[in-house]
Design an enzyme around this catalytic site. Structure first.
Site, PDB file in Angstrom:
ATOM      1  CB  SER A 103      -0.919   0.044   1.046  1.00 63.45           C
ATOM      2  OG  SER A 103      -1.846   1.018   1.107  1.00 63.45           O
ATOM      3  CG  ASP A 242      -2.730   3.989  -1.504  1.00 62.10           C
ATOM      4  OD1 ASP A 242      -3.248   4.065  -2.537  1.00 62.10           O
ATOM      5  OD2 ASP A 242      -2.529   3.363  -0.469  1.00 62.10           O
ATOM      6  CG  ASP A 244      -2.885  -0.511  -2.408  1.00 60.64           C
ATOM      7  OD1 ASP A 244      -2.959   0.353  -2.066  1.00 60.64           O
ATOM      8  OD2 ASP A 244      -3.563  -1.479  -1.795  1.00 60.64           O
ATOM      9  CG  ASP A 246      -6.046   0.579  -1.012  1.00 60.80           C
ATOM     10  OD1 ASP A 246      -5.157   1.451  -0.725  1.00 60.80           O
ATOM     11  OD2 ASP A 246      -6.148  -0.217   0.051  1.00 60.80           O
TER      12      ASP A 246
END
Length: 447
Positions: A103, A242, A244, A246
């Site tokens: 992440s 960010d 990833d 999400d």
């Protein structure tokens, strides 16, 4: 049961260091494969996506070996946002989905997140069962039953079309100049493409991943680069994702930053006015600002607080029948559209509101006055337990006594990094800062 591997969002750590080694990834793949193939029947499959970290190659191959060793067929998506894995796990009728990502963490870290066949992240019971099987080991299948692996070339395209379908069909982004910061991460192709196809003038940054620069000086945790670019090009709005994709942070045309609390406030009030907010409730974590709670109360909207982590938010939403939730950090969960936080979809919903109301970002991104809040982190060695130190417990007790009736205090161990997070809210900023500094000092002494 105490957790040895799983944290608040899957398993995470420094790559090539326990538990994020190739050996452990292979064992986790085998354990998850055995868990989701308990009936022994054929045609079981797993969808695997990843972000742009260098270690993703190693972990992807190790997971593939583990899954195929238990007879699972592996479908490899390559670099895609985390919400794409949730979506494609369900739409491709897979038994399990895996996202390889840490992440917002730096490039040296990596992680493994699991999704069930419904596209939602696994619950505690499933994670604990997989953890136990990982540590105990599982029997592989016979040589003739080993699974196969296959690259899925159009996974990203399927996700793009799904994201675009969430944008109102009668609206376009023509005339909007949008800065999109992809954090050199998983959305570096997807996000600019979606915005361009919907008509925006797109200015992209953080779209040159090299395996080592994910989240480096860019993205939702480092929005300064996007702020500078907005001012340089005169953009109408900025969207910061960010690693990833999400989570999302928004920036208005003046360069002011809006976090997840402000975004949720906008969506909750509009949805409530339209009769779309199920249960007339927003689910958010204990980290969300008291100002958000007050804002919602003025509109007769309830705030259901959860433990930190978007997985806990989603669990509360599913139990309560809510369709909107998220975190101050920028996870915005809209179960009408996705099974997990999706920064790009949230960004599009904000842009739709700009077009629909013909208002600038600055008029929409700042909905309430925040109660002064401070958050400080203390890094510690993995395996240490600084919160158990008597001096730390005494400092926390003293801080709670000083803030009683005047604010609130939250101290917790991060579930994704070796950090102790110390957060306080109070109208009296001097008192709040003093309390936090005292506790941080005690934790630093303990570590």
């Amino acid at each position: 049961m105490s957790r040895k591997l799983f944290g608040t969002d899957g398993v995470r750590g420094q790559a090539n260091t326990y538990p994020m080694t190739a050996e452990m990834a292979l064992k986790m793949g085998a354990a998850a494969g055995r868990f989701f193939r308990r009936d022994g029947s054929a045609a079981h499959r797993v969808v695997i996506g990843k972000d742009t970290r260098l270690s993703g190659y190693m972990i992807e191959n190790a997971l593939t070996a583990g899954f195929t060793s238990t007879g699972m067929n592996v479908l490899l998506l390559g670099p895609v946002p985390t919400p794409a894995v949730g979506m494609l796990t369900h739409s491709m009728r897979a038994d399990v989905g895996v996202m390889i990502s840490a992440s917002h963490n730096p490039a040296v870290d990596n992680g493994i997140k699991f999704f069930g066949p419904d596209g939602f992240k696994l619950n505690d019971d499933a994670e604990l069962a997989i953890e136990a099987m990982t540590l105990d080991g599982v029997e592989p299948v016979q040589a003739t039953s080993i699974g196969r692996a296959k690259r899925i070339d159009d996974g990203l395209f399927r996700y793009l079309e799904r994201v675009k379908s969430t944008f109102p069909t009668d609206l376009w982004l023509d005339g909007l100049k949008v800065v999109i910061d992809c954090a050199n991460g998983a959305a570096y192709k997807a996000a600019p493409a979606v915005l361009w196809e919907l008509g925006a003038e797109v200015v992209s940054i953080g779209v040159e991943p090299n395996g080592l620069n994910i989240n480096l000086g860019c993205g939702s945790t480092r929005p300064e680069a996007a702020v500078e670019k907005i001012r340089e090009v005169g953009a109408d709005v900025g969207i910061c994702l960010d690693g990833d994709a999400d989570r999302v942070i928004l920036i208005d045309e003046t360069g002011a930053i809006a976090d997840g609390d402000q975004i949720m406030a906008l969506f909750a009030k509009r949805w409530a006015n339209e009769g779309r907010l199920q249960g007339r409730t927003l689910a958010a974590t204990v980290m969300s600002n008291l100002g958000l709670e007050r804002f919602l109360a003025e509109s007769d909207i309830a705030l259901h607080r959860t433990a930190v982590g978007d997985r806990h938010v989603v669990e509360a939403m599913r139990l309560g029948g809510f369709n909107l939730g998220g975190e101050q950090s920028g996870h915005i969960v809209m179960t009408d559209y996705a099974t997990t936080g999706d920064g790009l979809i949230a960004g599009l919903q904000f842009l739709a509101e700009m077009v629909r109301t013909n208002q600038p970002a600055s008029a929409l991104a700042h909905n309430f006055e925040t109660v002064p809040q401070v958050l400080k982190n203390v890094r510690f060695e993995r395996g240490a337990t600084p919160l158990d130190a008597p001096a730390v417990q005494a400092a926390i007790a003293a801080g709670e006594a000083r803030l009683k009736g005047a604010g609130r205090l939250l101290i917790r161990k991060s579930g994704t990094e070796p950090l102790i997070r110390v957060m306080a809210e109070a109208e009296d900023e001097a008192l709040m800062t003093a309390v936090v500094d005292d506790i941080v000092g005690a934790v630093q002494d303990a570590v």
